[in-house]
Motif scaffolding. Structure first.
Motif, PDB file in Angstrom:
ATOM      1  N   PHE A 136      40.740  37.283  56.049  1.00  0.00           N
ATOM      2  CA  PHE A 136      39.766  37.481  54.966  1.00  0.00           C
ATOM      3  C   PHE A 136      38.318  37.521  55.477  1.00  0.00           C
ATOM      4  O   PHE A 136      37.381  37.375  54.696  1.00  0.00           O
ATOM      5  N   SER A 137      38.149  37.723  56.780  1.00  0.00           N
ATOM      6  CA  SER A 137      36.809  37.911  57.334  1.00  0.00           C
ATOM      7  C   SER A 137      36.218  39.211  56.793  1.00  0.00           C
ATOM      8  O   SER A 137      36.931  40.188  56.551  1.00  0.00           O
ATOM      9  N   ASN A 138      34.901  39.222  56.613  1.00  0.00           N
ATOM     10  CA  ASN A 138      34.172  40.395  56.089  1.00  0.00           C
ATOM     11  C   ASN A 138      34.579  40.749  54.673  1.00  0.00           C
ATOM     12  O   ASN A 138      34.390  41.886  54.230  1.00  0.00           O
ATOM     13  N   VAL A 139      35.173  39.789  53.947  1.00  0.00           N
ATOM     14  CA  VAL A 139      35.607  40.014  52.570  1.00  0.00           C
ATOM     15  C   VAL A 139      35.016  38.925  51.686  1.00  0.00           C
ATOM     16  O   VAL A 139      35.031  37.749  52.061  1.00  0.00           O
ATOM     17  N   ASN A 140      34.481  39.313  50.535  1.00  0.00           N
ATOM     18  CA  ASN A 140      33.975  38.333  49.579  1.00  0.00           C
ATOM     19  C   ASN A 140      35.082  37.963  48.596  1.00  0.00           C
ATOM     20  O   ASN A 140      35.494  38.804  47.779  1.00  0.00           O
ATOM     21  N   LEU A 141      35.575  36.728  48.693  1.00  0.00           N
ATOM     22  CA  LEU A 141      36.615  36.270  47.790  1.00  0.00           C
ATOM     23  C   LEU A 141      35.994  35.831  46.472  1.00  0.00           C
ATOM     24  O   LEU A 141      34.948  35.186  46.445  1.00  0.00           O
ATOM     25  N   MET A 142      36.645  36.181  45.366  1.00  0.00           N
ATOM     26  CA  MET A 142      36.174  35.779  44.045  1.00  0.00           C
ATOM     27  C   MET A 142      36.799  34.439  43.686  1.00  0.00           C
ATOM     28  O   MET A 142      37.992  34.217  43.931  1.00  0.00           O
ATOM     29  N   THR A 143      35.997  33.579  43.083  1.00  0.00           N
ATOM     30  CA  THR A 143      36.423  32.225  42.704  1.00  0.00           C
ATOM     31  C   THR A 143      37.175  31.537  43.839  1.00  0.00           C
ATOM     32  O   THR A 143      38.104  30.777  43.610  1.00  0.00           O
ATOM     33  N   GLY A 144      36.797  31.893  45.061  1.00  0.00           N
ATOM     34  CA  GLY A 144      37.312  31.169  46.213  1.00  0.00           C
ATOM     35  C   GLY A 144      38.610  31.663  46.786  1.00  0.00           C
ATOM     36  O   GLY A 144      38.871  31.484  47.964  1.00  0.00           O
ATOM     37  N   ASP A 145      39.470  32.314  45.974  1.00  0.00           N
ATOM     38  CA  ASP A 145      40.783  32.671  46.513  1.00  0.00           C
ATOM     39  C   ASP A 145      41.332  33.989  45.989  1.00  0.00           C
ATOM     40  O   ASP A 145      42.491  34.314  46.227  1.00  0.00           O
ATOM     41  N   SER A 146      40.529  34.777  45.301  1.00  0.00           N
ATOM     42  CA  SER A 146      41.027  36.003  44.683  1.00  0.00           C
ATOM     43  C   SER A 146      40.319  37.216  45.264  1.00  0.00           C
ATOM     44  O   SER A 146      39.142  37.150  45.618  1.00  0.00           O
ATOM     45  N   ILE A 147      41.062  38.329  45.358  1.00  0.00           N
ATOM     46  CA  ILE A 147      40.496  39.546  45.937  1.00  0.00           C
ATOM     47  C   ILE A 147      41.094  40.763  45.246  1.00  0.00           C
ATOM     48  O   ILE A 147      42.305  40.796  44.961  1.00  0.00           O
ATOM     49  N   ASP A 148      40.255  41.750  44.930  1.00  0.00           N
ATOM     50  CA  ASP A 148      40.779  43.005  44.393  1.00  0.00           C
ATOM     51  C   ASP A 148      41.559  43.686  45.513  1.00  0.00           C
ATOM     52  O   ASP A 148      41.065  43.878  46.614  1.00  0.00           O
ATOM     53  N   TRP A 149      42.819  44.063  45.208  1.00  0.00           N
ATOM     54  CA  TRP A 149      43.758  44.409  46.272  1.00  0.00           C
ATOM     55  C   TRP A 149      44.133  45.884  46.298  1.00  0.00           C
ATOM     56  O   TRP A 149      43.945  46.566  47.288  1.00  0.00           O
ATOM     57  N   CYS A 150      44.714  46.362  45.189  1.00  0.00           N
ATOM     58  CA  CYS A 150      45.196  47.740  45.223  1.00  0.00           C
ATOM     59  C   CYS A 150      45.138  48.379  43.838  1.00  0.00           C
ATOM     60  O   CYS A 150      45.102  47.690  42.811  1.00  0.00           O
TER      61      CYS A 150
END
Length: 889
Positions: free
Chosen positions: A603-617
């Motif tokens: 998850f480097s270079n990625v901004n996680l939302m609310t600490g653990d969520s990411i827009d994926w696909c």
């Protein structure tokens, strides 16, 4: 007594001559932008602490004591100048410790007040190189500096900040630029900085200013190696130590990559990854270039003539200027090296070898040469060198250069040339500085491929670069994902968007389909195991991975990534104890992944939302439902039971009772859909793509880099039509997918022009629609993003309808009744033919009702819940459709 006095003097002497590693330096900085200087100081053997005291006038005595206890304090370039105005300036100037100040803006009279000037300014990109003039060339600060013309030295690189000083100073100006700009100034303790200053230092001071913070890239340690030698000498002086030669690392060296295009970017990124300061530069016709351009090139530590420039830019009269540069030069281009160009070889024979051989092997003339210390040579003198497509140079009969590596006897791969020696007998041309031919790359077939070296050859390349820039030892090569070879297992072109992503990020990708792996030859198995990474794409049928093929796939020792949800099931390759893979299709609009390990490097270079969520696909989706345990390490999931990323260790069952286990590292990275609409086999969002590249780098043990994402934009930006008086309903909106285009009288043919929102997207669809027959015609316009995701826009063209006919409609169905119109609660639809389907759309193109007609000629629709406004109704009799408008009150 005399003996004790002598002992005291010796003790004081040895204390004064502290070794560098025992000298404690505090670097005053409030950001990581001074880290380059921090690392440089550490490389010199100093004990360096980064520290930010905040407002020094409010700091405790402990802070003051700590600063004064240091051997040297350096105020870096990054702190804000406002932190050094009164009353803080007095606190800084009262420190008894020696202090160096780097920041131009801090030095002003309205800040720490070292100079009677408020004029600090951004010079930015000009000059490219600032040259300093030494006031006293015999000063010890220049003991390890090569002065040009007796008193001049290339000092710092753009972008620049300077302080303009047009008033006298009580300091000793050692180096200046453009007369009034001080670069290095010493101040004695107890002496006003300038007449009338009011402020004076309580300890020795040196202004050593540099750096820029105005342009996009902050530039806070831009000194040349010569200036750094002066910097180190001044530090030793303030520490009371003997001046030593500076220690330079790759980060202290400036490389100019001469290129006129982005096709050398892969080499640029590789050089940067090794820690070198690299600038892309194209001087144009060098024989007509200014002295500033020649100075820029000569001031560099190394110039590399990349593969992309046209060889015609290196013939006479330009060749003479290139060869007269004193800076070390590497030449990559075969065609530029010829005798009718820059004239390094007595040959005009450069040629395209293209696709053969699959790997060119170089023969090493002297395996004991230090260039090969880190290289694994085969048969004592052979090394896998570069991949196709190839260009080669036949070096001709003789050369005065030292041939380090050759291919097929007469083909030069690496040749060293000494300064002031003809390139070959009768050449007439000779270099004014050391030269290295290190040729590679091809520009003839398919995509240009301009950095095709194997990892072993890149070790030689870095060793030769280190030799030319005089590094004390060759650093270990830092490999990124772009330095590896990937085999993408795919049996069609549906995985091409992923292939484009991998290639965009510099990887060399071979698309390959082995068929039934259990029946494949040993050569195929060996070929797969010899690659750096195998990716089983999304498109192959899952049936190609069940027994007995699953055992062959799981027995591969190569690292492997699997994309296919259906392939991962227990009745296929058997990575998960589940047979439940399913089509989620168009919902949700974006699938969000939950990270089970948010601190993982993936998850480097990625901004996680609310600490653990990411827009994926993006949709359409396929998912694998896992309602049982796994021995894999789950990194990301969707909706709790749907795995997105799972890692499996070598030699461990995929799950308890699986029996199957991998013979090499494995990662499940599932995505893609093949059920609804256009197949969508690389739907990852830009964040998802970054995570994917991170996992690839993790598997390959490669350096992380920012992903070059494939574009996900499948929207139209414009929908134009050739009939200017036609009416489009609704007005064009990229998010509206359905449109009605009503033509005017005598306008039976319309040309549609659809423009994508992204330059990377493609548009496919009928552009000319002829409704002369009187029937409405619908056409689909499909926009496909670079990542393969597609969106379909439907445009229905309606021919002109005579408004004098109250029931006039388009199409063969000429009698269609809508009443009441306007409608309040119910709308009656009556046709002269059976009705099979009725659809109602709002003016945004969204379908708000769909009803089967049961092949009756009348249907009653409940529209009471509709918002008031105009609607379109499409009535289909199974052969053609009729479209009309009605108003809802």
């Amino acid at each position: 007594m005399k003996k004790n006095f002598t002992t005291l003097i010796l003790m004081l002497f040895f204390l004064w001559q502290l070794p560098a590693q025992e000298a404690h330096i505090i670097l005053i900085t409030d950001a990581n932008r001074d880290d380059e200087q921090f690392e440089f100081l550490m490389n010199q053997g100093f004990d360096v602490t980064k520290f930010w005291p905040g407002s020094l006038s409010e700091a405790g005595q402990d802070t003051i004591d700590m600063l004064n206890a240091a051997d040297l304090v350096i105020i870096g370039r990054s702190p804000n100048s406002g932190d050094f105005g009164s009353p803080d300036k007095e606190a800084w100037n009262d420190l008894t410790v020696p202090v160096i100040l780097n920041a131009q803006y801090v030095a002003r009279s309205n800040r720490i007040n070292w100079f009677n000037s408020t004029s600090a300014f951004h010079a930015n990109e000009e000059p490219r190189v600032a040259y300093g003039v030494a006031a006293d060339p015999l000063d010890p600060i220049f003991s390890n500096v090569s002065l040009m013309d007796g008193d001049s030295v290339a000092w710092c690189y753009a972008p620049h900040d300077f302080i303009d000083l047009d008033e006298a100073t009580n300091g000793q100006v050692l180096v200046s630029y453009a007369d009034t700009i001080p670069l290095v100034v010493r101040f004695d303790a107890g002496v006003e900085f300038y007449e009338g200053s009011g402020d004076m230092p309580a300890g020795p001071r040196t202004y050593f200013g540099f750096g820029n913070d105005n342009t996009e890239i902050v530039n806070f340690f831009p000194l040349s190696k010569e200036a750094k030698a002066a910097y180190v000498a001044e530090i030793y002086r303030l520490l009371g130590q003997a001046i030593e030669m500076p220690v330079f690392s790759t980060a202290d060296n400036r490389v100019i990559l001469v290129t006129d295009t982005d096709r050398d970017d892969q080499q640029f990124e590789w050089l940067s990854r090794q820690g070198l300061k690299v600038m892309k530069f194209w001087p144009g016709n060098l024989s007509e270039a200014s002295q500033d351009t020649l100075d820029i090139l000569n001031m560099a530590d190394l110039v590399i003539l990349g593969r992309s420039p046209n060889s015609g830019d290196f013939d006479s009269p330009d060749k003479e200027v290139w060869n007269n540069l004193e800076v070390p030069v590497i030449l990559n281009a075969q065609y530029a090296a010829r005798s009718n160009r820059i004239n390094w070889f007595n040959s005009t024979s450069a040629f395209h070898a293209n696709e053969a051989p699959p790997v060119a092997y170089g023969v090493v003339s002297n395996p004991s040469d230090p260039a090969f210390d880190a290289v694994t040579l085969m048969d004592g003198d052979s090394v896998a060198w570069c991949y196709p497509p190839h260009d080669f140079l036949d070096m001709g009969p003789t050369t005065n250069g030292e041939v380090l590596v050759a291919y097929a006897d007469t083909v030069a791969l690496v040749v060293r040339f000494d300064a002031d020696i003809e390139f070959y007998e009768g050449s007439v041309d000779m270099p004014a500085g050391p030269r290295l031919y290190f040729g590679f790359g091809n520009d003839n077939t398919g995509p240009a491929y301009f950095f095709p070296l194997t990892r072993e050859a890149k070790k030689v390349y870095l060793a030769e670069i280190s030799r030319l820039i005089d590094l004390p030892e060759v650093p270990e090569v830092v490999f990124g994902a772009a330095d590896f070879n990937v085999t993408l297992i795919s049996d069609d072109d549906l995985d091409d968007p992923q292939m484009k992503f991998l290639e965009k990020n510099g990887m060399r990708v071979t698309k390959f389909w082995p068929g039934s792996l259990s029946e494949a030859s040993q050569d195929t198995i060996d070929m797969l195991n010899a690659t750096d990474l195998v990716i089983v794409g999304r498109s192959p049928g899952s049936g190609d991975f069940d027994s007995p093929d699953k055992e062959s796939w799981n027995s591969l020792t190569v690292p492997l990534i699997l994309n296919g949800q259906y392939t991962a099931r227990s009745n296929r390759i058997n990575w998960f104890n589940s047979t439940s893979a399913f089509h989620a299709n168009d919902e949700p609009e974006v699938a969000y992944g939950a990270t089970t390990m948010p601190d993982d490097m993936i998850f480097s270079n990625v901004n996680l939302m609310t600490g653990d969520s990411i827009d994926w696909c993006l949709p359409p989706h396929d998912f694998l439902d896992l309602d049982s345990t796994t021995n894999g390490e789950i990194v990301a999931t969707f909706a709790d039971t749907v795995p997105l990323v799972v890692r499996f260790e070598t030699g461990v069952e995929f799950y308890e009772g699986s029996v199957d286990m991998p013979s090499g590292p494995r990662t499940y990275f599932g995505f893609g859909n093949d059920n609804a609409g256009p197949a969508n086999y690389f739907p990852l969002t830009p964040n998802g793509q970054q995570v994917y590249l991170n996992e690839i780098s993790n598997i390959l043990d490669a350096d992380l880099s920012v992903a070059k994402t494939v574009d996900t934009d499948f929207l139209l930006s414009e929908l134009e039509y050739s009939v200017t008086t036609a009416t489009l309903t609704p007005d064009f909106n990229p998010d509206s997918l359905s449109y009605i285009l009503e033509l005017v009288e005598d306008s039976n043919v319309v040309t549609l022009t659809a423009k994508p929102n992204s330059e990377f997207a493609t548009v496919v669809g009928d552009s000319t629609i002829d409704v002369t027959g009187g029937e409405a015609i619908s056409t689909n316009i499909v926009v496909t993003a670079e990542n393969g995701n597609a969106r379909t826009y439907e445009v229905t063209v309606i021919p002109y309808i005579d408004p004098t006919e109250p029931n006039a409609v388009s199409g063969v169905t000429r009698q269609l009744g809508l009443y009441p119109n306007p409608a309040i609660n119910h709308l009656n639809v009556v046709s002269d033919s059976d009705i099979s389907q009725v659809d109602i759309y709002n003016l945004l193109g969204k379908r708000v009702m769909s009803r089967k007609g049961d092949n009756q000629n009348k249907i009653v629709l409940n529209v009471g819940s509709f918002e008031p406004g105009m609607y379109l109704i499409r009535v289909d009799n199974g052969r053609e459709a009729t479209i009309r408008k009605f108003l809802k009150k």
